[in-house]
Design an enzyme around this catalytic site. Structure first.
Site, PDB file in Angstrom:
ATOM      1  N   ARG A  23      -7.763  -1.797  -6.099  1.00 52.19           N
ATOM      2  CA  ARG A  23      -8.300  -3.068  -5.612  1.00 52.19           C
ATOM      3  C   ARG A  23      -9.450  -3.555  -6.494  1.00 52.19           C
ATOM      4  O   ARG A  23      -9.586  -4.744  -6.770  1.00 52.19           O
ATOM      5  CB  ARG A  23      -8.744  -2.927  -4.155  1.00 52.19           C
ATOM      6  CG  ARG A  23      -7.571  -2.980  -3.215  1.00 52.19           C
ATOM      7  CD  ARG A  23      -7.836  -2.397  -1.846  1.00 52.19           C
ATOM      8  NE  ARG A  23      -6.647  -2.540  -1.023  1.00 52.19           N
ATOM      9  CZ  ARG A  23      -5.530  -1.804  -1.193  1.00 52.19           C
ATOM     10  NH1 ARG A  23      -5.496  -0.860  -2.110  1.00 52.19           N
ATOM     11  NH2 ARG A  23      -4.469  -2.019  -0.436  1.00 52.19           N
ATOM     12  N   LYS A  36      -6.223  -5.575   3.865  1.00 55.61           N
ATOM     13  CA  LYS A  36      -7.118  -4.437   3.583  1.00 55.61           C
ATOM     14  C   LYS A  36      -8.081  -4.751   2.444  1.00 55.61           C
ATOM     15  O   LYS A  36      -7.672  -5.071   1.343  1.00 55.61           O
ATOM     16  CB  LYS A  36      -6.219  -3.239   3.243  1.00 55.61           C
ATOM     17  CG  LYS A  36      -6.903  -2.044   2.608  1.00 55.61           C
ATOM     18  CD  LYS A  36      -5.975  -0.841   2.685  1.00 55.61           C
ATOM     19  CE  LYS A  36      -6.275   0.204   1.634  1.00 55.61           C
ATOM     20  NZ  LYS A  36      -5.434   1.409   1.795  1.00 55.61           N
ATOM     21  N   ASP A  88       0.827  -1.205   0.000  1.00 56.62           N
ATOM     22  CA  ASP A  88       0.000   0.000   0.000  1.00 56.62           C
ATOM     23  C   ASP A  88       0.865   1.260   0.000  1.00 56.62           C
ATOM     24  O   ASP A  88       1.741   1.411   0.859  1.00 56.62           O
ATOM     25  CB  ASP A  88      -0.859  -0.044   1.278  1.00 56.62           C
ATOM     26  CG  ASP A  88      -2.120   0.781   1.179  1.00 56.62           C
ATOM     27  OD1 ASP A  88      -2.266   1.534   0.203  1.00 56.62           O
ATOM     28  OD2 ASP A  88      -2.952   0.664   2.097  1.00 56.62           O
ATOM     29  N   ASP A  89       0.624   2.151  -0.941  1.00 63.74           N
ATOM     30  CA  ASP A  89       1.256   3.476  -0.934  1.00 63.74           C
ATOM     31  C   ASP A  89       2.784   3.427  -0.940  1.00 63.74           C
ATOM     32  O   ASP A  89       3.431   4.140  -0.173  1.00 63.74           O
ATOM     33  CB  ASP A  89       0.791   4.288   0.290  1.00 63.74           C
ATOM     34  CG  ASP A  89      -0.599   4.881   0.079  1.00 63.74           C
ATOM     35  OD1 ASP A  89      -1.326   4.395  -0.794  1.00 63.74           O
ATOM     36  OD2 ASP A  89      -0.944   5.838   0.804  1.00 63.74           O
ATOM     37  N   HIS A 109     -11.274  -2.531   1.532  1.00 58.67           N
ATOM     38  CA  HIS A 109     -11.469  -1.203   0.946  1.00 58.67           C
ATOM     39  C   HIS A 109     -12.233  -1.230  -0.367  1.00 58.67           C
ATOM     40  O   HIS A 109     -11.942  -0.459  -1.296  1.00 58.67           O
ATOM     41  CB  HIS A 109     -10.114  -0.503   0.758  1.00 58.67           C
ATOM     42  CG  HIS A 109     -10.174   0.973   1.064  1.00 58.67           C
ATOM     43  ND1 HIS A 109      -9.194   1.865   0.708  1.00 58.67           N
ATOM     44  CD2 HIS A 109     -11.125   1.706   1.675  1.00 58.67           C
ATOM     45  CE1 HIS A 109      -9.525   3.074   1.098  1.00 58.67           C
ATOM     46  NE2 HIS A 109     -10.704   3.004   1.692  1.00 58.67           N
ATOM     47  N   LYS A 169       0.844   9.296  -5.819  1.00 57.46           N
ATOM     48  CA  LYS A 169      -0.501   8.733  -5.661  1.00 57.46           C
ATOM     49  C   LYS A 169      -1.534   9.806  -6.011  1.00 57.46           C
ATOM     50  O   LYS A 169      -1.320  10.978  -5.669  1.00 57.46           O
ATOM     51  CB  LYS A 169      -0.647   8.312  -4.193  1.00 57.46           C
ATOM     52  CG  LYS A 169      -2.039   7.960  -3.718  1.00 57.46           C
ATOM     53  CD  LYS A 169      -1.977   7.603  -2.235  1.00 57.46           C
ATOM     54  CE  LYS A 169      -3.354   7.325  -1.650  1.00 57.46           C
ATOM     55  NZ  LYS A 169      -3.290   6.979  -0.216  1.00 57.46           N
ATOM     56  N   HIS A 191       1.374   2.501   4.042  1.00 58.57           N
ATOM     57  CA  HIS A 191       0.415   3.609   4.088  1.00 58.57           C
ATOM     58  C   HIS A 191       0.572   4.336   5.426  1.00 58.57           C
ATOM     59  O   HIS A 191       0.928   3.718   6.419  1.00 58.57           O
ATOM     60  CB  HIS A 191      -0.988   3.004   3.954  1.00 58.57           C
ATOM     61  CG  HIS A 191      -2.089   3.976   3.647  1.00 58.57           C
ATOM     62  ND1 HIS A 191      -2.485   4.949   4.522  1.00 58.57           N
ATOM     63  CD2 HIS A 191      -2.891   4.098   2.567  1.00 58.57           C
ATOM     64  CE1 HIS A 191      -3.486   5.639   3.989  1.00 58.57           C
ATOM     65  NE2 HIS A 191      -3.751   5.143   2.794  1.00 58.57           N
ATOM     66  N   ASP A 230      -0.144  -0.799  -4.768  1.00 61.12           N
ATOM     67  CA  ASP A 230      -1.472  -0.344  -5.204  1.00 61.12           C
ATOM     68  C   ASP A 230      -1.486   1.056  -5.805  1.00 61.12           C
ATOM     69  O   ASP A 230      -2.401   1.412  -6.537  1.00 61.12           O
ATOM     70  CB  ASP A 230      -2.485  -0.454  -4.060  1.00 61.12           C
ATOM     71  CG  ASP A 230      -2.335   0.643  -3.017  1.00 61.12           C
ATOM     72  OD1 ASP A 230      -1.217   1.166  -2.840  1.00 61.12           O
ATOM     73  OD2 ASP A 230      -3.347   0.973  -2.372  1.00 61.12           O
ATOM     74  N   ASN A 231      -0.493   1.879  -5.476  1.00 61.32           N
ATOM     75  CA  ASN A 231      -0.359   3.217  -6.080  1.00 61.32           C
ATOM     76  C   ASN A 231       1.018   3.739  -5.705  1.00 61.32           C
ATOM     77  O   ASN A 231       1.704   3.143  -4.864  1.00 61.32           O
ATOM     78  CB  ASN A 231      -1.463   4.186  -5.622  1.00 61.32           C
ATOM     79  CG  ASN A 231      -1.695   4.208  -4.132  1.00 61.32           C
ATOM     80  OD1 ASN A 231      -2.733   3.783  -3.637  1.00 61.32           O
ATOM     81  ND2 ASN A 231      -0.711   4.686  -3.370  1.00 61.32           N
ATOM     82  N   CYS A 287      -5.937   3.557  -3.702  1.00 56.81           N
ATOM     83  CA  CYS A 287      -6.288   2.298  -3.028  1.00 56.81           C
ATOM     84  C   CYS A 287      -7.502   1.601  -3.617  1.00 56.81           C
ATOM     85  O   CYS A 287      -7.434   0.449  -4.041  1.00 56.81           O
ATOM     86  CB  CYS A 287      -6.566   2.551  -1.544  1.00 56.81           C
ATOM     87  SG  CYS A 287      -5.279   3.436  -0.669  1.00 56.81           S
TER      88      CYS A 287
HETATM   89 CA   LIG Z   1      -2.855   2.913  -1.441  1.00 54.44          CA
END
Ligand SMILES: [Ca+2]
Ligand SMILES: [Ca+2]
Length: 742
Positions: free
Chosen positions: A89, A142, A47-48, A144, A421, A241, A342-343, A85
């Site tokens: 997903r 996660k 994540d991130d 989301h 992001k 994240h 994810d980004n 995010c």
């Molecule tokens: Ca993210």
């Protein structure tokens, strides 16, 4: 090399098949070989994180397990996510563009089908697609993909993982929270806390470890309980994240490592990236954003990056335990594993403002019980009563801090790219992709770099390809949007990916399209920029003025895609609710002629949010016959008309806990009934020619229910006071529902 690999594969297959057939049925042993066993599939998503953070893409952060996967697998250097995010997903798990799934933005219903804030039913998840082929599906981390920020949102479990094809789940529904005490923590379908969960009580709870431990656990349990079935395991880490929170033992390994500042770290990463070949030395790295000389508090800034590195390091340690579990259970060779992000890294200024929470010498709040739920992303207090502190200079790491690492380090994470992001420039959408599959990637390809571009939806296509499973055109009675991705499998053996469409992005009106080496990209309300990704992937030299024709053609292709893929209207919905944009979820029809057994899914059901309506029905019931005549919704929102114990009831739920019922006696025989919820929120119920029974209710239904409409039953959540589905045992000649003028 290729040949000996294939020979070994068929030899292994022949032995495996023969043994199995002898056990299963000796008579079958003489028939020809069965198809190859379906591989297990593991997707690890972080994540991130930026393109340069992990070791095998140039980072100084210690990631030996990811590096080992890369050394024995393939690294895709031009793979792309969806910049944020939720859209990532949605796209990853369905093989569609985010907007086609209803998750074009985040978790709010903005009144347009591309922006409903939850996965719609016109898509299937990888888990739903693999299930018919015998896969068991596990999700960890996660989710989301449905709202989960507060108690009201978390009461609706209809789009949680177990309702989207997964057999087991441990993780968080919401997108961000404390690593030491996550909000929206769920085991399967049950809301829990880190401290009241009898199944998992480690000496110290830390979410990244909890994710790793459950991934390991599911691999072991699967192997024990379902040895004949392949599995799909989706591991969605929240590392790294915000908030910057990590174990001191992990942070200790990075103490002092970032004292040299932004430029030194970024330059070292660029040099390593060139050595590894994951970048092209011809590119001019995007400018360094931070100036270490001008930093107000270097100890604080260095600490932020130390904690970030520790978070990634801890994730890699957990991935190492998962890999060991795959080896220990004998699953290693026939497991296809993906790692991606994810980004891009984030420049969000969370917890870095000038308004600094004062520190205290003792807890400021009463301690929370183990059952008390933390809500939202940023908790007010720790479970033992300390205030959670934010602000520039608050040294991050512990449970009582909530700080992001800032734009300057994000620029370092995204080396050598620009932007972050949210944006569709390379810093927002470029991700490492590692693919590892001992029996599917020939030895000659191991450790190689794959430079063909790819996008998230290709993962679903690849999963279906290797599993030999068709993509469904229909699922649970709904027509499914055709798959957008293409299989990456040809690249495993050095062949060309058969892509027909350009790669396309939209997020918050930032947009991009890539065809071959050309990328057209624009920020919200800004003109298109054109780049040659071979010579200039860092997007430093805008060629738009030089190639106006190409800009025109590619922007037209982008517009056509936006119109086709549910992207429009572009951003006019931002900051508004579904009601404000005028198109709440559901059908726009004003009149519904219905018959027994009719089921209308949410999107086709009457749009009752904020609307008065009238139900007209005929029914016949002998003595003792009862059940639901018409229902739409569940135990939070909706209405139901039902006969129970000689009484006819009209129940309306306007929001959580707000329920009103009008009732009249109804004996055996044929009846007609009119039930109205009027614009003043009054319920009226008229049986045959008797005077109406009127009850003051609690207004109109405040939002579109998740459950659709049904005639003769009420599946899933029950609106009325009965046990769902409470099927009607008499006859229903007809039912009409009309939306009334306001
Ligand atoms: Ca993210
Ligand atoms: Ca229902």
């Amino acid at each position: 090399m290729q040949k000996s690999f294939l020979t070994a594969w068929f030899y292994w297959l022949a032995i495996g098949t023969t043994c199995w057939q002898l056990i299963a049925s000796p008579a079958l042993a003489a028939t020809k070989a069965a198809p190859p066993p379906r591989p297990n599939i593991v997707i690890i998503l972080s994540d991130d994180m930026g393109y340069s953070d992990i070791g095998c893409f140039g980072g100084e952060i210690n990631t030996p397990h990811l590096d080992a996967l890369a050394a024995q697998g393939l690294r895709f250097t031009q793979f792309y996510n969806s910049a944020r995010c939720c859209p990532t997903r949605a796209s990853l798990l369905t093989g569609l563009h985010p907007h086609q799934t209803g998750v074009g933005h985040m978790m709010e219903d903005r009144g347009h089908d591309g922006y409903r804030g939850r996965l719609n039913r016109r898509c299937v998840t990888i888990a739903e697609a693999l299930k018919p082929a015998g896969y068991r599906n596990y999700a960890v981390g996660k989710w989301h993909l449905t709202p989960g920020n507060n108690a009201k949102e978390l009461a609706d479990t209809s789009d949680w993982p177990l309702q989207r094809g997964f057999d087991r789940f441990y993780g968080t529904i919401h997108g961000a929270g404390s690593y030491w005490d996550p909000s929206s923590l769920v085991r399967d379908n049950r809301l829990i806390t880190a401290f009241n969960d009898p199944e998992y009580q480690p000496p110290v709870y830390y979410y990244t470890d909890a994710i790793s431990d459950h991934a390991v656990r599911f691999v072991h349990e699967h192997t024990r309980q379902h040895p004949q079935q392949p599995f799909f395991l989706y591991v969605a880490y929240t590392a790294a994240h915000w908030p910057m929170q990590a174990k001191e033992s992990d942070i200790a390994r990075y103490r002092g490592r970032y004292d040299a500042g932004f430029a030194a770290i970024r330059e070292a990463r660029w040099a390593r990236q060139k050595r590894l070949g994951v970048v092209d030395a011809r590119w001019q790295p995007a400018p360094i954003v931070g100036d270490w000389e001008k930093v107000k508090d270097r100890t604080f800034e260095a600490r932020c990056m130390e904690v970030y590195a520790a978070m990634v390091d801890c994730m890699d340690q957990g991935i190492g335990r998962l890999l060991q579990a795959l080896r220990d259970t004998g699953q290693w060779d026939h497991t296809l594993l993906f790692y991606l992000q994810d980004n891009g890294a984030w420049a969000e200024n969370i917890g870095r403002g000038t308004n600094v929470t004062p520190s205290t010498t003792q807890p400021m709040y009463p301690p929370m019980t183990v059952d008390a739920l933390q809500h939202g992303s940023i908790p007010r207090q720790t479970r033992d009563g300390w205030p959670v502190r934010q602000g520039y200079g608050v040294m991050p790491g512990g449970a009582d801090t909530y700080v992001a690492y800032g734009r300057e380090w994000a620029n370092v994470s995204n080396t050598p790219f620009r932007e972050y992001k949210h944006w569709t420039h390379e810093g927002g959408i470029a991700t490492p992709l590692i693919v590892h599959w001992p029996t599917g990637i020939p030895a000659s390809r191991r450790g190689r770099l794959e430079k063909q571009p790819g996008q998230l939806m290709d993962i679903m296509a690849t999963c279906l390809d290797v599993a030999g499973v068709p993509y469904p055109s229909e699922y649970q009675g709904e027509k499914i949007t055709p798959l957008e991705g293409v299989s990456l499998r040809p690249a495993f053996t050095g062949k060309t990916i058969r892509r027909q469409q350009p790669l396309v992005w939209e997020h918050e009106s930032n947009r991009a399209i890539r065809e071959g080496k050309w990328k057209l990209v624009a920020k919200e309300n800004q003109p298109w920029e054109l780049y040659d990704m071979e010579k200039d992937r860092t997007e430093m030299n805008n060629l738009a003025a030089q190639y106006p024709r190409r800009v025109q053609e590619m922007s037209a292709a982008w517009e056509a895609w936006a119109a086709r893929a549910n992207v429009l209207p572009l951003g006019t919905w931002r900051g508004k609710t579904a009601t404000q944009t005028g198109t709440p979820a559901g059908s726009n029809k004003k009149r519904f002629e219905l018959k027994p057994g009719d089921v209308l899914a949410r999107a086709q059901a009457p749009a009752i949010a904020g609307q008065p309506f009238r139900i007209t029905a005929q029914f016949e019931a002998k003595h003792g016959e009862e059940g639901v005549l018409l229902a739409q919704g569940g135990n939070t929102l909706g209405y139901a008309l039902y006969l129970k114990e000689g009484q006819l009831h009209f129940t309306v739920r306007t929001q959580r806990g707000r329920v009103t019922t009008a009732s009249v006696p109804a004996g055996p025989g044929s009846h007609s009934v009119v039930a109205i919820l009027n614009s003043k929120g009054e319920l009226s119920l008229t049986l045959d020619n008797l005077p109406p029974k009127t009850v003051q209710g609690q207004g109109l239904v405040t939002a579109m229910p998740v459950d659709g409409l049904e005639v003769g039953s009420d599946e899933n959540g029950a609106v009325g006071h009965y046990t769902a589905p409470f099927r009607f045992t008499g006859k229903i000649p007809g039912v009409t529902l009309e939306i009334l003028p306001p």
